[in-house]
Write an enzyme that holds these catalytic residues in place. Structure first.
Site, short mmCIF file in Angstrom:
data_model
loop_
_atom_site.label_atom_id
_atom_site.label_comp_id
_atom_site.label_asym_id
_atom_site.label_seq_id
_atom_site.Cartn_x
_atom_site.Cartn_y
_atom_site.Cartn_z
N ASN A 191 0.85 -1.19 0.00
CA ASN A 191 0.00 0.00 0.00
C ASN A 191 0.89 1.24 0.00
OD1 ASN A 191 -1.99 1.93 0.45
ND2 ASN A 191 -3.04 0.72 2.03
N THR A 210 -7.46 2.57 1.52
CA THR A 210 -7.34 1.21 0.99
C THR A 210 -6.64 1.18 -0.37
OG1 THR A 210 -9.42 1.26 -0.22
CG2 THR A 210 -9.53 0.56 2.09
N CYS A 211 -6.17 0.00 -0.73
CA CYS A 211 -5.53 -0.23 -2.03
C CYS A 211 -6.58 -0.39 -3.11
CB CYS A 211 -4.71 -1.52 -1.96
SG CYS A 211 -3.15 -1.34 -1.12
N ASP A 212 -7.61 0.42 -3.10
CA ASP A 212 -8.65 0.30 -4.10
C ASP A 212 -8.77 1.63 -4.82
OD1 ASP A 212 -11.24 0.17 -5.46
OD2 ASP A 212 -11.54 -1.65 -4.30
N ASN A 267 -9.18 -4.79 3.01
CA ASN A 267 -7.75 -4.47 3.16
C ASN A 267 -7.25 -4.75 4.58
OD1 ASN A 267 -6.34 -2.09 0.92
ND2 ASN A 267 -8.12 -3.33 0.52
#
Lengths: 376, 376
Positions: free
Chosen positions: A90, B323-325, B366
């Site tokens: 991340n 988040t990694c979104d 996550n």
């Protein structure tokens, strides 16, 4: 859909909506990646499905793990992965979380700006960092924003800054966009990466690694190219841009590793019309956008749906979830063809739901339980 | 923002993002509704915030409860509400859930089609039903789809069907759209409702109740009209369309009851640019779309954000979650003005977050914990 999943549902008859994941499919997917890309290390994107059984299987097969948080790092460790097999991928991390990861032995961190480099330098001195660069995401089905990564020419400065602060400037990463249908999507990003390698080499900094990210698709309604096609295209692009100095590579499949391993069992709660004369029915399921199907947002991901009436004539319907929320509609702009004979109480099977479902589900919206999950 | 919340945060210094709800504000809101609409029964929309302390306070004040599921019905009962103060307001119910509610004494159900009427007739014989009709939702900030309700002329048939099956055809409901800024929005729906009353009276069926739904706004960035303005407009519309035969009325405030009672405390995790020459910064918080701020979807709800640098010069930024979104971006199409001096580690307070936050948050996306909540 596998026989194992069908048997499980028939025998166990779980009440309420649930996801069933077949580990045999996960194993096949892992082996397909390993076989097609033998020189590439696989870092499974834990966020796609962090079920302990999935992580344990992948750990036993030799997978590495791309983690988004300290909690995910701990899950990977519990599953059997040692610290050198884990990255903190991340680009947005609290400094105390970087320190917590470093204390656990994690030595590979993603960055995309100088401020993040400085956090890593303070909290994880000497660690390896890779810089994420922007990609346009053309060809991907899940929207890729500019949230992660920096412009390639800025990455040179970011990595130089890392080097200056005593970190190991280790490589470059990018993401071509999730559910990427174009096997050539890696080419332009690899050209940028090679340029960064060159500019840093001129400054005496030898990068070693290219993180090719995820993006490998799973099969939903449309056919997608197989892993070998992606491997071949990536291999060609690596040779084209790096010549005979091919760097270490890693990939971060998530959807491509678990998407087709899972099936959600759901139930039709209501079939109705807004007016007797309407041509399009509304079909309401006991799962929706807030119960695990968040990726239907903007109708991005279109899941295949099986029913026991699939031999019957089909007609378009609007598909919606069970909550009292107007936004909990799955497919409306492009209505979904379902059998006309489908009725209240019927079971439906939503395929390709092994990735990005359970963890997206809301804790208790409208009082509904989060999505149950069985890994078999 | 109340002194009680500021004191709580200063003294307790909770780690990680959290919501703090001040019960005094909830009490004031309840009393404002009760005072402005003395002849209307208040059914709090539990889904907006089902914290036990909120439900217990409202139960003690005499509120009724609009529930979306059996779980919510049980929460309302635990809070002290008896069955006659609870409605099952979801038009999409499993028949076994209707039976479970009926077994608990619930006697008021929402329907919007004949198939749902038939479920209620089988599972809750003799119960009261009200039929929801479609509204266009013009003036609302949260999108109102056609998911709930039927065309008004179809409602006549639905209620007649209920009567024929031995149910009490009790009334009509509608929803003018959440965060409704137009106090006149109830007028057209009340005209439709009066028409349905008339057509059913001609068939010998006397409806008794109009459920005016929710939609009452909370204050975000823009001023909104107060409850008295809504009450006056609704009163006028009722007299206009029902003359001297004013029906029983109920309202279902959710956002209007708890929205302004809550504040989310969050932290700046990163401030960066995608290129040194960019004019717009990215500011990343430790809470985002999947951690409780789901209503930023399509940038619908725009929360006020307070920082300790608010006296400083401001500049637009893109605001995103941790988040990694890629989709976890809060405000980008319309960038958000924040102080230029805002930096990593700073605390921010997101106001007006008492409604539709905790329960929307993902179980563990996550690896992040769901939104913590303190009710004081």
């Amino acid at each position: 859909m596998t026989a194992k999943i069908i048997d499980f549902l028939r025998e166990r008859r779980p009440e309420g909506p649930c996801l069933v994941v077949d580990l045999d499919v996960v194993r096949e997917n892992y082996l397909a990646f390993a076989h097609a890309l033998p020189d590439t290390r696989i870092f499974y994107a834990v966020k796609a499905n962090p079920a302990p059984e999935v992580l344990a299987l992948l750990a036993s097969l030799g997978s590495n793990f791309d983690c988004a948080s300290v909690a995910e790092i701990d899950m990977a460790r519990t599953a059997g992965a040692t610290a050198e097999r884990i990255s903190f991928g991340n680009t947005i991390k609290k400094e105390r979380d970087i320190a917590a990861a470093f204390a656990r032995g994690i030595n590979l961190f993603a960055v995309d700006c100088e401020a993040e480099v400085e956090k890593v330098a303070r909290a994880a001195p000497g660690a390896r960092v890779f810089c994420r660069i922007l990609c346009d995401g053309a060809g991907a089905e899940w929207p890729l924003s500019r949230k992660f990564g920096c412009e390639p020419d800025m990455a040179v400065g970011v990595l130089e800054h890392a080097h200056r602060l005593g970190l190991a400037a280790y490589g470059v990463s990018f993401h071509v966009g999730s559910q990427q249908g174009n096997v050539e999507a890696w080419d332009a990003a690899l050209a940028s990466a090679a340029g960064i390698f060159e500019l840093l080499a001129e400054r005496g900094i030898q990068l070693q690694m290219v993180n090719l990210g995820g993006g490998f698709p799973t099969r939903y309604l449309k056919e997608v190219p197989g892993v070998p096609s992606y491997a071949q295209a990536i291999d060609g692009a690596l040779k084209r841009h790096f010549g005979n100095r091919i760097p270490e590579t890693i990939i971060e499949p998530g959807r491509g590793m678990v998407g087709n391993a899972g099936v959600i069992k759901a139930e039709v709660v209501l079939v109705s019309k807004k007016h007797e004369s309407d041509s399009v029915r509304w079909v309401y399921l006991d799962i929706g956008k807030f119960g695990g199907l968040a990726e239907t947002m903007d109708e991005s991901i279109r899941y295949p749906i099986r029913t026991s009436h699939d031999a019957d004539e089909k007609a378009p319907c609007v598909l919606a979830g069970p909550t009292c929320d107007s936004a909990d509609v799955l497919y409306e702009k492009t209505p979904y063809d379902l059998p006309i004979s489908l009725s209240i109480g019927d079971e439906v099977l939503i395929e390709g739901t092994g990735a990005y479902t359970t963890t997206y589900s809301a804790v208790a919206f409208n009082g509904f339980e989060p999505l149950a999950s069985y890994v078999i």
